[in-house]
Design a protein around this motif. Sequence first.
Motif, PDB file in Angstrom:
ATOM      1  N   ILE A  85     -18.585   1.360  -2.500  1.00  0.00           N
ATOM      2  CA  ILE A  85     -18.213   0.433  -1.440  1.00  0.00           C
ATOM      3  C   ILE A  85     -16.936  -0.265  -1.866  1.00  0.00           C
ATOM      4  O   ILE A  85     -16.830  -0.758  -2.996  1.00  0.00           O
ATOM      5  CB  ILE A  85     -19.332  -0.613  -1.182  1.00  0.00           C
ATOM      6  N   TYR A  86     -15.981  -0.328  -0.955  1.00  0.00           N
ATOM      7  CA  TYR A  86     -14.685  -0.938  -1.233  1.00  0.00           C
ATOM      8  C   TYR A  86     -14.433  -2.076  -0.261  1.00  0.00           C
ATOM      9  O   TYR A  86     -14.822  -2.004   0.904  1.00  0.00           O
ATOM     10  CB  TYR A  86     -13.591   0.129  -1.153  1.00  0.00           C
ATOM     11  N   HIS A  87     -13.782  -3.127  -0.768  1.00  0.00           N
ATOM     12  CA  HIS A  87     -13.541  -4.345   0.001  1.00  0.00           C
ATOM     13  C   HIS A  87     -12.031  -4.594   0.076  1.00  0.00           C
ATOM     14  O   HIS A  87     -11.456  -5.154  -0.856  1.00  0.00           O
ATOM     15  CB  HIS A  87     -14.246  -5.540  -0.645  1.00  0.00           C
ATOM     16  N   PRO A  88     -11.386  -4.185   1.163  1.00  0.00           N
ATOM     17  CA  PRO A  88      -9.939  -4.353   1.284  1.00  0.00           C
ATOM     18  C   PRO A  88      -9.529  -5.831   1.285  1.00  0.00           C
ATOM     19  O   PRO A  88     -10.291  -6.699   1.706  1.00  0.00           O
ATOM     20  CB  PRO A  88      -9.605  -3.730   2.634  1.00  0.00           C
ATOM     21  N   ASP A  89      -8.327  -6.068   0.788  1.00  0.00           N
ATOM     22  CA  ASP A  89      -7.733  -7.399   0.876  1.00  0.00           C
ATOM     23  C   ASP A  89      -6.319  -7.239   1.420  1.00  0.00           C
ATOM     24  O   ASP A  89      -5.912  -6.143   1.805  1.00  0.00           O
ATOM     25  CB  ASP A  89      -7.771  -8.119  -0.480  1.00  0.00           C
ATOM     26  N   ALA A  90      -5.578  -8.314   1.463  1.00  0.00           N
ATOM     27  CA  ALA A  90      -4.234  -8.286   2.055  1.00  0.00           C
ATOM     28  C   ALA A  90      -3.290  -7.345   1.315  1.00  0.00           C
ATOM     29  O   ALA A  90      -2.297  -6.889   1.880  1.00  0.00           O
ATOM     30  CB  ALA A  90      -3.652  -9.694   2.092  1.00  0.00           C
ATOM     31  N   ASP A  91      -3.583  -7.018   0.055  1.00  0.00           N
ATOM     32  CA  ASP A  91      -2.718  -6.145  -0.744  1.00  0.00           C
ATOM     33  C   ASP A  91      -3.133  -4.675  -0.702  1.00  0.00           C
ATOM     34  O   ASP A  91      -2.569  -3.849  -1.417  1.00  0.00           O
ATOM     35  CB  ASP A  91      -2.676  -6.637  -2.187  1.00  0.00           C
ATOM     36  N   THR A  92      -4.104  -4.335   0.121  1.00  0.00           N
ATOM     37  CA  THR A  92      -4.575  -2.960   0.257  1.00  0.00           C
ATOM     38  C   THR A  92      -3.596  -2.149   1.099  1.00  0.00           C
ATOM     39  O   THR A  92      -3.172  -2.596   2.160  1.00  0.00           O
ATOM     40  CB  THR A  92      -5.971  -2.947   0.924  1.00  0.00           C
ATOM     41  N   ALA A  93      -3.233  -0.949   0.637  1.00  0.00           N
ATOM     42  CA  ALA A  93      -2.307  -0.082   1.367  1.00  0.00           C
ATOM     43  C   ALA A  93      -2.976   0.526   2.589  1.00  0.00           C
ATOM     44  O   ALA A  93      -4.194   0.703   2.621  1.00  0.00           O
ATOM     45  CB  ALA A  93      -1.802   1.028   0.456  1.00  0.00           C
ATOM     46  N   VAL A  94      -2.145   0.853   3.593  1.00  0.00           N
ATOM     47  CA  VAL A  94      -2.640   1.448   4.832  1.00  0.00           C
ATOM     48  C   VAL A  94      -2.010   2.828   5.025  1.00  0.00           C
ATOM     49  O   VAL A  94      -0.795   2.965   5.107  1.00  0.00           O
ATOM     50  CB  VAL A  94      -2.332   0.554   6.053  1.00  0.00           C
ATOM     51  N   TRP A  95      -2.867   3.841   5.081  1.00  0.00           N
ATOM     52  CA  TRP A  95      -2.497   5.236   5.288  1.00  0.00           C
ATOM     53  C   TRP A  95      -2.885   5.642   6.700  1.00  0.00           C
ATOM     54  O   TRP A  95      -3.505   4.869   7.411  1.00  0.00           O
ATOM     55  CB  TRP A  95      -3.231   6.124   4.283  1.00  0.00           C
ATOM     56  N   VAL A  96      -2.573   6.868   7.085  1.00  0.00           N
ATOM     57  CA  VAL A  96      -3.030   7.419   8.362  1.00  0.00           C
ATOM     58  C   VAL A  96      -3.614   8.804   8.124  1.00  0.00           C
ATOM     59  O   VAL A  96      -3.205   9.514   7.208  1.00  0.00           O
ATOM     60  CB  VAL A  96      -1.905   7.493   9.422  1.00  0.00           C
ATOM     61  N   THR A  97      -4.573   9.166   8.956  1.00  0.00           N
ATOM     62  CA  THR A  97      -5.181  10.489   8.870  1.00  0.00           C
ATOM     63  C   THR A  97      -5.785  10.856  10.216  1.00  0.00           C
ATOM     64  O   THR A  97      -6.165   9.988  10.987  1.00  0.00           O
ATOM     65  CB  THR A  97      -6.259  10.537   7.762  1.00  0.00           C
ATOM     66  N   ALA A  98      -5.856  12.157  10.465  1.00  0.00           N
ATOM     67  CA  ALA A  98      -6.453  12.622  11.711  1.00  0.00           C
ATOM     68  C   ALA A  98      -7.969  12.682  11.606  1.00  0.00           C
ATOM     69  O   ALA A  98      -8.651  12.678  12.615  1.00  0.00           O
ATOM     70  CB  ALA A  98      -5.903  13.999  12.089  1.00  0.00           C
ATOM     71  N   ASN A  99      -8.496  12.736  10.390  1.00  0.00           N
ATOM     72  CA  ASN A  99      -9.949  12.681  10.209  1.00  0.00           C
ATOM     73  C   ASN A  99     -10.283  12.207   8.804  1.00  0.00           C
ATOM     74  O   ASN A  99      -9.444  12.228   7.912  1.00  0.00           O
ATOM     75  CB  ASN A  99     -10.630  14.018  10.543  1.00  0.00           C
ATOM     76  N   GLN A 100     -11.509  11.797   8.611  1.00  0.00           N
ATOM     77  CA  GLN A 100     -11.905  11.164   7.357  1.00  0.00           C
ATOM     78  C   GLN A 100     -12.010  12.120   6.178  1.00  0.00           C
ATOM     79  O   GLN A 100     -12.177  11.690   5.049  1.00  0.00           O
ATOM     80  CB  GLN A 100     -13.221  10.426   7.541  1.00  0.00           C
ATOM     81  N   HIS A 101     -11.908  13.410   6.414  1.00  0.00           N
ATOM     82  CA  HIS A 101     -12.069  14.372   5.336  1.00  0.00           C
ATOM     83  C   HIS A 101     -10.752  14.855   4.743  1.00  0.00           C
ATOM     84  O   HIS A 101     -10.751  15.740   3.902  1.00  0.00           O
ATOM     85  CB  HIS A 101     -12.881  15.577   5.836  1.00  0.00           C
ATOM     86  N   GLU A 102      -9.643  14.286   5.180  1.00  0.00           N
ATOM     87  CA  GLU A 102      -8.344  14.754   4.729  1.00  0.00           C
ATOM     88  C   GLU A 102      -7.468  13.605   4.231  1.00  0.00           C
ATOM     89  O   GLU A 102      -7.582  12.482   4.698  1.00  0.00           O
ATOM     90  CB  GLU A 102      -7.624  15.474   5.871  1.00  0.00           C
ATOM     91  N   ALA A 103      -6.609  13.940   3.282  1.00  0.00           N
ATOM     92  CA  ALA A 103      -5.638  12.995   2.750  1.00  0.00           C
ATOM     93  C   ALA A 103      -4.325  13.741   2.562  1.00  0.00           C
ATOM     94  O   ALA A 103      -4.169  14.487   1.605  1.00  0.00           O
ATOM     95  CB  ALA A 103      -6.128  12.407   1.438  1.00  0.00           C
ATOM     96  N   TYR A 104      -3.411  13.549   3.505  1.00  0.00           N
ATOM     97  CA  TYR A 104      -2.143  14.273   3.448  1.00  0.00           C
ATOM     98  C   TYR A 104      -0.997  13.459   2.865  1.00  0.00           C
ATOM     99  O   TYR A 104       0.127  13.923   2.830  1.00  0.00           O
ATOM    100  CB  TYR A 104      -1.760  14.760   4.848  1.00  0.00           C
ATOM    101  N   GLY A 105      -1.276  12.254   2.420  1.00  0.00           N
ATOM    102  CA  GLY A 105      -0.227  11.445   1.809  1.00  0.00           C
ATOM    103  C   GLY A 105       0.671  10.723   2.786  1.00  0.00           C
ATOM    104  O   GLY A 105       1.746  10.265   2.422  1.00  0.00           O
ATOM    105  N   ASN A 106       0.238  10.596   4.047  1.00  0.00           N
ATOM    106  CA  ASN A 106       1.039   9.919   5.072  1.00  0.00           C
ATOM    107  C   ASN A 106       0.611   8.462   5.196  1.00  0.00           C
ATOM    108  O   ASN A 106      -0.559   8.174   5.441  1.00  0.00           O
ATOM    109  CB  ASN A 106       0.878  10.621   6.414  1.00  0.00           C
ATOM    110  N   ALA A 107       1.565   7.566   5.052  1.00  0.00           N
ATOM    111  CA  ALA A 107       1.273   6.137   5.077  1.00  0.00           C
ATOM    112  C   ALA A 107       2.080   5.428   6.152  1.00  0.00           C
ATOM    113  O   ALA A 107       3.134   5.906   6.582  1.00  0.00           O
ATOM    114  CB  ALA A 107       1.583   5.511   3.718  1.00  0.00           C
ATOM    115  N   VAL A 108       1.591   4.273   6.561  1.00  0.00           N
ATOM    116  CA  VAL A 108       2.352   3.397   7.454  1.00  0.00           C
ATOM    117  C   VAL A 108       3.421   2.728   6.598  1.00  0.00           C
ATOM    118  O   VAL A 108       3.110   2.125   5.570  1.00  0.00           O
ATOM    119  CB  VAL A 108       1.444   2.328   8.111  1.00  0.00           C
ATOM    120  N   VAL A 109       4.681   2.858   7.007  1.00  0.00           N
ATOM    121  CA  VAL A 109       5.784   2.276   6.234  1.00  0.00           C
ATOM    122  C   VAL A 109       6.562   1.216   7.009  1.00  0.00           C
ATOM    123  O   VAL A 109       7.372   0.501   6.428  1.00  0.00           O
ATOM    124  CB  VAL A 109       6.747   3.367   5.707  1.00  0.00           C
ATOM    125  N   ALA A 110       6.321   1.127   8.321  1.00  0.00           N
ATOM    126  CA  ALA A 110       7.027   0.136   9.140  1.00  0.00           C
ATOM    127  C   ALA A 110       6.377   0.071  10.516  1.00  0.00           C
ATOM    128  O   ALA A 110       5.582   0.933  10.881  1.00  0.00           O
ATOM    129  CB  ALA A 110       8.507   0.518   9.298  1.00  0.00           C
TER     130      ALA A 110
END
Length: 127
Positions: A85-110
Motif C-alpha cells: 500500500i502506497y500513500h502519495p504526497d505532494a512530492d509524488t510523481a505523476v505518470w500516464v498509462t492506458a491501463n494498470q498493467h503497463e509502464a511505458y515511461g510516459n509522465a506528465v511534464v506540463a
Amino acid sequence: MSPGAALGAMTLGQLIDALGRLPLDARAWVGSGRYNPAMLISYRGYYDDLAVVFGSRVPPCRVHTLLSELKYAIGGNFSGYKGGIYHPDADTAVWVTANQHEAYGNAVVAVEPRPGGYELVVERIDP
C-alpha cells in the motif's frame, strides 16, 4: 524524492497547483490525442508514484473533476501492482498509462492551454 520526479515528471503538488490556476469548468485531457483521464492508480513502473489512466471511450473530464481526484489522492491508499500500500504526497510523481498493467515511461511534464481546454503534456522520460 520520488523516482519519477527525479527524472522530470511533474509532482502531484505541482499538478494540483497548475490545475488550480485554471478555469474549473474547462476541459482537461491527457496528451495530444486528447485522451480523457479515467482514474488514478499506483504506477506500474514505480509503485510509490501515481499514474493517470486514460482512454478514448471515457467521458470528457473537467478541470474541477481532475483537481478533486488529485487532491483526494494525497494521503490516500493505493495498492501496488505486486502488492503493498502506497500513500502519495505532494512530492509524488505523476505518470500516464492506458491501463494498470503497463509502464511505458510516459509522465506528465506540463499543463498547457489548447483550443477547447487544457492538455496534460506527456513526455517519455524513463526508457
